[in-house]
Design an enzyme around this catalytic site. Structure first.
Site, mmCIF file in Angstrom:
data_model
loop_
_atom_site.group_PDB
_atom_site.id
_atom_site.type_symbol
_atom_site.label_atom_id
_atom_site.label_comp_id
_atom_site.label_asym_id
_atom_site.label_seq_id
_atom_site.Cartn_x
_atom_site.Cartn_y
_atom_site.Cartn_z
ATOM 1 N N GLY A 135 0.837 -1.191 0.000
ATOM 2 C CA GLY A 135 0.000 0.000 0.000
ATOM 3 C C GLY A 135 0.873 1.241 0.000
ATOM 4 O O GLY A 135 2.011 1.210 0.484
ATOM 5 N N CYS A 175 6.010 0.009 7.293
ATOM 6 C CA CYS A 175 5.656 1.156 6.468
ATOM 7 C C CYS A 175 6.851 1.536 5.595
ATOM 8 O O CYS A 175 7.983 1.547 6.083
ATOM 9 C CB CYS A 175 5.279 2.323 7.382
ATOM 10 S SG CYS A 175 4.774 3.807 6.489
ATOM 11 N N LEU A 176 6.571 1.854 4.338
ATOM 12 C CA LEU A 176 7.663 2.244 3.430
ATOM 13 C C LEU A 176 8.311 3.555 3.861
ATOM 14 O O LEU A 176 9.421 3.864 3.440
ATOM 15 C CB LEU A 176 7.142 2.362 1.986
ATOM 16 C CG LEU A 176 6.682 1.051 1.337
ATOM 17 C CD1 LEU A 176 6.187 1.305 -0.080
ATOM 18 C CD2 LEU A 176 7.790 0.009 1.335
ATOM 19 N N HIS A 185 -2.297 7.798 6.787
ATOM 20 C CA HIS A 185 -1.345 8.709 6.126
ATOM 21 C C HIS A 185 -2.034 9.974 5.620
ATOM 22 O O HIS A 185 -1.405 11.014 5.483
ATOM 23 C CB HIS A 185 -0.649 8.015 4.952
ATOM 24 C CG HIS A 185 0.432 7.058 5.365
ATOM 25 N ND1 HIS A 185 1.536 7.443 6.087
ATOM 26 C CD2 HIS A 185 0.581 5.721 5.146
ATOM 27 C CE1 HIS A 185 2.326 6.388 6.292
ATOM 28 N NE2 HIS A 185 1.765 5.336 5.739
ATOM 29 N N HIS A 203 -4.385 1.641 7.675
ATOM 30 C CA HIS A 203 -2.999 2.133 7.734
ATOM 31 C C HIS A 203 -2.780 3.243 6.697
ATOM 32 O O HIS A 203 -2.248 4.308 7.014
ATOM 33 C CB HIS A 203 -2.039 0.954 7.489
ATOM 34 C CG HIS A 203 -0.597 1.332 7.384
ATOM 35 N ND1 HIS A 203 0.354 0.890 8.270
ATOM 36 C CD2 HIS A 203 0.070 2.121 6.498
ATOM 37 C CE1 HIS A 203 1.538 1.399 7.941
ATOM 38 N NE2 HIS A 203 1.388 2.131 6.858
ATOM 39 N N GLU A 204 -3.219 2.974 5.466
ATOM 40 C CA GLU A 204 -2.997 3.956 4.391
ATOM 41 C C GLU A 204 -3.829 5.216 4.618
ATOM 42 O O GLU A 204 -3.370 6.337 4.362
ATOM 43 C CB GLU A 204 -3.324 3.350 3.024
ATOM 44 C CG GLU A 204 -2.476 2.157 2.616
ATOM 45 C CD GLU A 204 -0.986 2.407 2.759
ATOM 46 O OE1 GLU A 204 -0.526 3.555 2.600
ATOM 47 O OE2 GLU A 204 -0.257 1.448 3.046
ATOM 48 N N GLN A 246 3.070 9.969 1.054
ATOM 49 C CA GLN A 246 4.350 9.247 1.137
ATOM 50 C C GLN A 246 5.250 9.500 -0.062
ATOM 51 O O GLN A 246 6.424 9.143 -0.031
ATOM 52 C CB GLN A 246 4.109 7.739 1.266
ATOM 53 C CG GLN A 246 3.477 7.328 2.577
ATOM 54 C CD GLN A 246 3.338 5.825 2.641
ATOM 55 O OE1 GLN A 246 2.359 5.269 2.156
ATOM 56 N NE2 GLN A 246 4.322 5.163 3.221
HETATM 57 ZN ZN ZN Z 1 2.658 3.465 5.771
#
Ligand code: ZN
Length: 176
Positions: free
Chosen positions: A49, A96-97, A142, A138-139, A54
């Site tokens: 995701g 998380c990226l 953000h 989660h997304e 991000q």
């Molecule tokens: Zn994340």
């Protein structure tokens, strides 16, 4: 076309609330290209995701895709809203990226109902649970300037990736 730079923890853009996307822009070539670039970036980084903040675009756009058993189909959420939370909670390991090399346990509602526009600008209204439901939450965090670390209630589960693989990866998911 191609990979975008991922904003890492500490970059102020990750802490800003994202702007609503004007639905009239969704079908434009530049916006469609941006969606494709986000998918490319997510895949190149082995993510499941990615939210627009991000990649330093403060807009309410999320892309997701996950192969395998617990996997889910390619998903694009524009201006998403969670309109219902189920009564049960699920505890899952998250990473998380934007947060390199860490995993931590987060407890979230196990089922949600989501309303959003898709990449054609068409209304979606669906329920999601399991990994899919957790990934959406989660997304969407953000989009309001939050990361999974903010949702952790037990910081003692914060784990470096190598130790996660060694000790925790096989632990089953618990529904509470
Ligand atoms: Zn994340």
């Amino acid at each position: 076309m191609g990979a975008l730079t991922i904003a890492k923890l500490g970059n102020p853009i990750l802490r800003k609330a994202a702007e609503v996307v004007d639905p009239d822009r969704i079908l434009s070539r530049t916006f469609q290209q941006f969606i494709d670039d986000m998918f490319d970036t997510m895949r190149q980084n082995d993510g499941i995701g990615l939210a627009a903040p991000q990649v330093s675009r403060s807009e309410q756009l999320v892309v997701m895709e996950c192969q395998g058993n617990e996997g889910f189909v390619q998903t694009v959420l524009i201006n998403p809203k969670i309109v219902f939370y189920g009564p049960q909670q699920v505890e899952m390991w998250e990473g998380c990226l934007s947060v390199d090399g860490l995993r931590g346990k987060v407890t979230r509602p196990s089922m949600i109902r989501v309303q959003a526009l898709d990449r054609d600008g068409v209304d979606q209204d669906f329920e999601a649970d399991g990994l899919y439901g957790v990934c959406i939450q989660h997304e969407m965090d953000h989009l309001i300037g939050k990361v999974f670390l903010d949702r952790m209630t037990d910081m003692s589960t914060l784990t470096q990736l190598e130790e996660f693989t060694a000790y925790w990866q096989k632990e089953p998911t618990t529904v509470i």
